[in-house]
Motif scaffolding. Structure first.
Motif, PDB file in Angstrom:
ATOM      1  N   GLU A 114       0.808  -1.215   0.000  1.00 40.67           N
ATOM      2  CA  GLU A 114       0.000   0.000   0.000  1.00 40.67           C
ATOM      3  C   GLU A 114       0.841   1.265   0.000  1.00 40.67           C
ATOM      4  OE1 GLU A 114      -2.836   0.181   3.111  1.00 40.67           O
ATOM      5  OE2 GLU A 114      -4.232  -1.218   2.167  1.00 40.67           O
ATOM      6  N   LYS A 115       2.030   1.210   0.584  1.00 39.41           N
ATOM      7  CA  LYS A 115       2.790   2.440   0.809  1.00 39.41           C
ATOM      8  C   LYS A 115       4.153   2.467   0.119  1.00 39.41           C
ATOM      9  CE  LYS A 115       0.684   3.570   5.263  1.00 39.41           C
ATOM     10  NZ  LYS A 115       0.958   4.018   6.662  1.00 39.41           N
ATOM     11  N   GLY A 116       4.524   1.404  -0.568  1.00 38.68           N
ATOM     12  CA  GLY A 116       5.835   1.356  -1.204  1.00 38.68           C
ATOM     13  C   GLY A 116       5.764   1.640  -2.693  1.00 38.68           C
ATOM     14  N   LEU A 117       6.840   2.188  -3.236  1.00 38.25           N
ATOM     15  CA  LEU A 117       6.929   2.503  -4.661  1.00 38.25           C
ATOM     16  C   LEU A 117       8.322   2.139  -5.169  1.00 38.25           C
ATOM     17  CD1 LEU A 117       5.672   3.840  -7.218  1.00 38.25           C
ATOM     18  CD2 LEU A 117       6.732   5.980  -6.456  1.00 38.25           C
ATOM     19  N   LEU A 118       8.374   1.304  -6.195  1.00 38.14           N
ATOM     20  CA  LEU A 118       9.628   0.922  -6.840  1.00 38.14           C
ATOM     21  C   LEU A 118       9.690   1.618  -8.194  1.00 38.14           C
ATOM     22  CD1 LEU A 118      12.160  -0.919  -6.664  1.00 38.14           C
ATOM     23  CD2 LEU A 118      10.794  -2.683  -7.822  1.00 38.14           C
ATOM     24  N   HIS A 119      10.808   2.262  -8.496  1.00 33.63           N
ATOM     25  CA  HIS A 119      10.910   3.081  -9.707  1.00 33.63           C
ATOM     26  C   HIS A 119      12.280   2.860 -10.348  1.00 33.63           C
ATOM     27  CE1 HIS A 119       9.848   6.751 -12.106  1.00 33.63           C
ATOM     28  NE2 HIS A 119      11.159   6.803 -12.232  1.00 33.63           N
ATOM     29  N   PHE A 120      12.296   2.792 -11.709  1.00 35.45           N
ATOM     30  CA  PHE A 120      13.531   2.632 -12.469  1.00 35.45           C
ATOM     31  C   PHE A 120      13.617   3.711 -13.549  1.00 35.45           C
ATOM     32  CE2 PHE A 120      12.400  -1.615 -10.985  1.00 35.45           C
ATOM     33  CZ  PHE A 120      13.590  -2.048 -10.418  1.00 35.45           C
ATOM     34  N   ASN A 121      14.826   4.231 -13.769  1.00 38.46           N
ATOM     35  CA  ASN A 121      15.109   5.168 -14.866  1.00 38.46           C
ATOM     36  C   ASN A 121      16.228   4.607 -15.738  1.00 38.46           C
ATOM     37  OD1 ASN A 121      13.293   7.132 -14.025  1.00 38.46           O
ATOM     38  ND2 ASN A 121      14.826   8.305 -12.900  1.00 38.46           N
ATOM     39  N   LEU A 122      16.072   4.757 -17.047  1.00 41.61           N
ATOM     40  CA  LEU A 122      17.148   4.437 -17.980  1.00 41.61           C
ATOM     41  C   LEU A 122      17.200   5.546 -19.022  1.00 41.61           C
ATOM     42  CD1 LEU A 122      19.338   2.521 -19.069  1.00 41.61           C
ATOM     43  CD2 LEU A 122      17.560   1.453 -20.478  1.00 41.61           C
ATOM     44  N   MET A 123      18.335   6.226 -19.094  1.00 40.55           N
ATOM     45  CA  MET A 123      18.513   7.310 -20.055  1.00 40.55           C
ATOM     46  C   MET A 123      19.742   7.013 -20.898  1.00 40.55           C
ATOM     47  SD  MET A 123      18.874  11.386 -19.346  1.00 40.55           S
ATOM     48  CE  MET A 123      19.506  12.518 -20.584  1.00 40.55           C
ATOM     49  N   ILE A 124      19.584   7.136 -22.227  1.00 41.63           N
ATOM     50  CA  ILE A 124      20.702   6.891 -23.135  1.00 41.63           C
ATOM     51  C   ILE A 124      20.848   8.070 -24.090  1.00 41.63           C
ATOM     52  CG2 ILE A 124      20.516   4.377 -23.014  1.00 41.63           C
ATOM     53  CD1 ILE A 124      19.071   4.435 -25.690  1.00 41.63           C
ATOM     54  N   SER A 125      22.057   8.200 -24.642  1.00 42.27           N
ATOM     55  CA  SER A 125      22.341   9.259 -25.606  1.00 42.27           C
ATOM     56  C   SER A 125      23.327   8.729 -26.641  1.00 42.27           C
ATOM     57  CB  SER A 125      22.945  10.487 -24.905  1.00 42.27           C
ATOM     58  OG  SER A 125      23.401  11.435 -25.852  1.00 42.27           O
ATOM     59  N   ALA A 126      23.078   9.058 -27.909  1.00 40.02           N
ATOM     60  CA  ALA A 126      23.996   8.707 -28.994  1.00 40.02           C
ATOM     61  C   ALA A 126      24.881   9.883 -29.381  1.00 40.02           C
ATOM     62  CB  ALA A 126      23.203   8.218 -30.212  1.00 40.02           C
ATOM     63  N   ASP A 127      25.120  10.808 -28.430  1.00 42.68           N
ATOM     64  CA  ASP A 127      25.940  11.990 -28.715  1.00 42.68           C
ATOM     65  C   ASP A 127      27.296  11.640 -29.308  1.00 42.68           C
ATOM     66  OD1 ASP A 127      24.043  13.756 -27.867  1.00 42.68           O
ATOM     67  OD2 ASP A 127      25.056  14.348 -26.014  1.00 42.68           O
ATOM     68  N   ARG A 128      27.914  10.580 -28.788  1.00 40.13           N
ATOM     69  CA  ARG A 128      29.271  10.242 -29.247  1.00 40.13           C
ATOM     70  C   ARG A 128      29.278   9.958 -30.749  1.00 40.13           C
ATOM     71  NH1 ARG A 128      33.109   9.489 -31.481  1.00 40.13           N
ATOM     72  NH2 ARG A 128      35.085   8.537 -30.862  1.00 40.13           N
ATOM     73  N   LEU A 129      28.198   9.383 -31.265  1.00 37.03           N
ATOM     74  CA  LEU A 129      28.111   9.092 -32.691  1.00 37.03           C
ATOM     75  C   LEU A 129      27.694  10.308 -33.497  1.00 37.03           C
ATOM     76  CD1 LEU A 129      26.381   5.597 -32.582  1.00 37.03           C
ATOM     77  CD2 LEU A 129      28.776   6.065 -33.123  1.00 37.03           C
ATOM     78  N   THR A 130      26.765  11.103 -32.971  1.00 39.67           N
ATOM     79  CA  THR A 130      26.188  12.188 -33.755  1.00 39.67           C
ATOM     80  C   THR A 130      26.927  13.510 -33.613  1.00 39.67           C
ATOM     81  OG1 THR A 130      24.650  12.771 -31.976  1.00 39.67           O
ATOM     82  CG2 THR A 130      23.899  11.137 -33.592  1.00 39.67           C
ATOM     83  N   GLU A 131      27.854  13.597 -32.640  1.00 32.83           N
ATOM     84  CA  GLU A 131      28.628  14.823 -32.443  1.00 32.83           C
ATOM     85  C   GLU A 131      30.128  14.607 -32.595  1.00 32.83           C
ATOM     86  OE1 GLU A 131      27.690  16.190 -28.551  1.00 32.83           O
ATOM     87  OE2 GLU A 131      25.529  16.261 -28.914  1.00 32.83           O
ATOM     88  N   GLY A 132      30.583  13.372 -32.427  1.00 35.53           N
ATOM     89  CA  GLY A 132      32.010  13.099 -32.418  1.00 35.53           C
ATOM     90  C   GLY A 132      32.570  13.118 -31.016  1.00 35.53           C
ATOM     91  N   GLY A 133      33.799  12.661 -30.866  1.00 34.75           N
ATOM     92  CA  GLY A 133      34.423  12.564 -29.546  1.00 34.75           C
ATOM     93  C   GLY A 133      34.667  13.895 -28.885  1.00 34.75           C
ATOM     94  N   ALA A 134      34.834  14.949 -29.680  1.00 33.17           N
ATOM     95  CA  ALA A 134      35.086  16.283 -29.134  1.00 33.17           C
ATOM     96  C   ALA A 134      33.799  17.067 -28.921  1.00 33.17           C
ATOM     97  CB  ALA A 134      36.021  17.058 -30.052  1.00 33.17           C
ATOM     98  N   GLY A 135      32.642  16.466 -29.160  1.00 35.43           N
ATOM     99  CA  GLY A 135      31.392  17.155 -28.936  1.00 35.43           C
ATOM    100  C   GLY A 135      31.115  18.214 -29.988  1.00 35.43           C
TER     101      GLY A 135
END
Length: 446
Positions: A114-135
């Motif tokens: 009744e009183k507990g909540l389990l929550h998960f987050n997963l965040m990903i980014s393809a910056d390394r591919l779309t910007e290059g290693g130097a951003g």
């Protein structure tokens, strides 16, 4: 060309996932809205980044659906763009690039008893591919490195795994919660809600140039946070890894758990949130392993029917120099399919950071932008945007940066559609815990 192919594949995959999610959820009843990740008694719009708070009345772009016992939500953004820093070549530090800053985040939660909540987050980014290693090029930006050299006038790419966290909250009653949050990576209780999760910054593809004074710990490989909420107040303490992510954006860095922080948050109404925080960050920079930093921040956010506002102050202090500070003010105003947004920054940066003679240099930047939603495909919205930034360097920097270097960019933003939410008081429930302080209508904008 490789960057654009990857960016388009990312968009297509996101679109397919949205359409599949829409098909999966269509036959099911809507059910109750998600709650905040750290409290059954608060609405999900309270969630910012990590365990940080946005105002309950905040704008939210995303889609959600319900399974038998679980609730899911996805949100994110991809900017297919061209950016030109110092577009008129006033100085020697500009740059231009086609790229695609991006991120996508999924959340899942279920009740435990009744009183507990389990929550998960997963965040990903393809910056390394779309910007290059130097951003990507960004005048006066500093922080992190590439090929063993500090990144200057460039924003680093984010790691593929930007957050993988779990939290458990126990609601004592409608006014009190206890929660624990762990992430690898995750975000400690230090600083405001990270820029990409602030509604006032959602339309702007660029990171703030004061990012490493305010919210740079949002990707931390090893975080444990313990928190307690009493009515409108929340107190949190964190133990975390001080070292910022290394140059390999695909791996999981070594957890060190050598730093700590505390944050006090206050939400007096559904329209306002405030926070103050301080943390000791051990050896944040790979190229300066002997330098430790004390970071202190304070921020305020406000949300109205069409307007989102943020004000942020951050200060860094290490053993070598006097404190250097930053101030940021952001606003986003929406009318139908249009959004106007702005960001003002004042930042103090050292000669060491900018590779200039020893001193503390004051920099100002003002961004003005416009975003127009064009059409929808499934649950995705496609918007055309553009912005310009006026940079005012310290007088001592103008010989190399110019007097008023101007940056500009145009972009196509791909994002979830706006979620329509009505904020109404919830009648007292028979169960010991109320589901939220506000009831939300999750119908999508048509």
């Amino acid at each position: 060309m490789r960057h654009w192919i990857v960016a388009l594949l990312t968009v297509c995959a996101t679109s397919a996932a949205a359409q599949q999610m829409e098909m999966d959820s269509t036959p099911r009843p809507q059910g109750p809205p998600m709650s905040a990740s750290t409290s059954l008694a608060l609405p999900m719009t309270r969630d910012g980044s990590g365990t940080g708070w946005n105002p309950d009345a905040s704008t939210m772009y995303g889609w959600m659906y319900h399974a038998k016992h679980w609730m899911y939500m996805v949100h994110g953004s991809v900017y297919l763009r061209y950016t030109a820093q110092d577009a008129f070549h006033e100085g020697a530090h500009g740059g231009a690039q086609w790229d695609a800053p991006n991120w996508i985040m999924g959340m899942a939660q279920r009740r435990v008893g009744e009183k507990g909540l389990l929550h998960f987050n997963l965040m990903i980014s393809a910056d390394r591919l779309t910007e290059g290693g130097a951003g990507y090029p960004l005048l006066f930006q500093t922080g992190e490195s590439w090929h063993g050299k500090p990144l200057i006038d460039r924003q680093h790419p984010h790691d593929l795994f930007a957050e993988a966290s779990a939290s458990y909250a126990y609601t004592i009653n409608k006014d009190q919660d206890l929660f624990v949050y762990v992430g690898y990576p995750g975000e400690p209780a230090l600083g405001p809600v990270t820029f990409m999760h602030r509604p006032s910054a959602f339309f702007d593809p660029d990171a703030p140039i004061g990012h490493h004074w305010q919210d740079a710990t949002h990707i931390t490989f090893g975080v444990a946070t313990l928190g307690y909420r009493l009515d409108d107040w929340k107190l949190e303490v964190s133990n975390f890894t001080g070292r910022e992510p290394d140059e390999n954006r695909y791996n999981f860095d070594k957890p060190r758990m050598d730093s700590y922080s505390a944050r006090l948050s206050f939400a007096p109404s559904e329209r306002y949130t405030f926070q103050v925080s301080e943390g000791y960050i051990k050896s944040p920079e790979l190229l300066e392993p002997d330098i430790n930093v004390w970071r202190t921040t304070a921020s305020a956010q406000a949300a109205f029917d069409r307007l989102d506002l943020s004000l942020v102050w951050g200060m860094n202090k290490d053993e070598r120099e006097d404190p250097d500070q930053s101030i940021l003010a952001e606003a986003a105003y929406r009318v139908r399919d249009w959004a106007w947004y702005t960001r003002y920054e004042w930042v103090q940066k050292t000669g060491d950071e900018l590779q200039q003679p020893p001193a503390i240099y004051s920099i100002q930047a003002l961004t003005l932008g416009l975003n127009k939603e064009l059409f929808h495909t499934g649950e995705l919205a496609w918007a055309l945007g553009g912005q310009t930034t006026l940079n005012l360097p310290d007088q001592r920097l103008r010989a190399t940066y110019g007097n008023l270097p101007i940056a500009g960019e145009v972009f196509l933003q791909v994002r979830p559609r706006l979620m329509r939410m009505g904020h109404k008081k919830v009648k007292a429930a028979k169960t010991p815990v109320q589901p939220a302080k506000s009831r939300m209508d999750m119908d999508m904008k048509m």
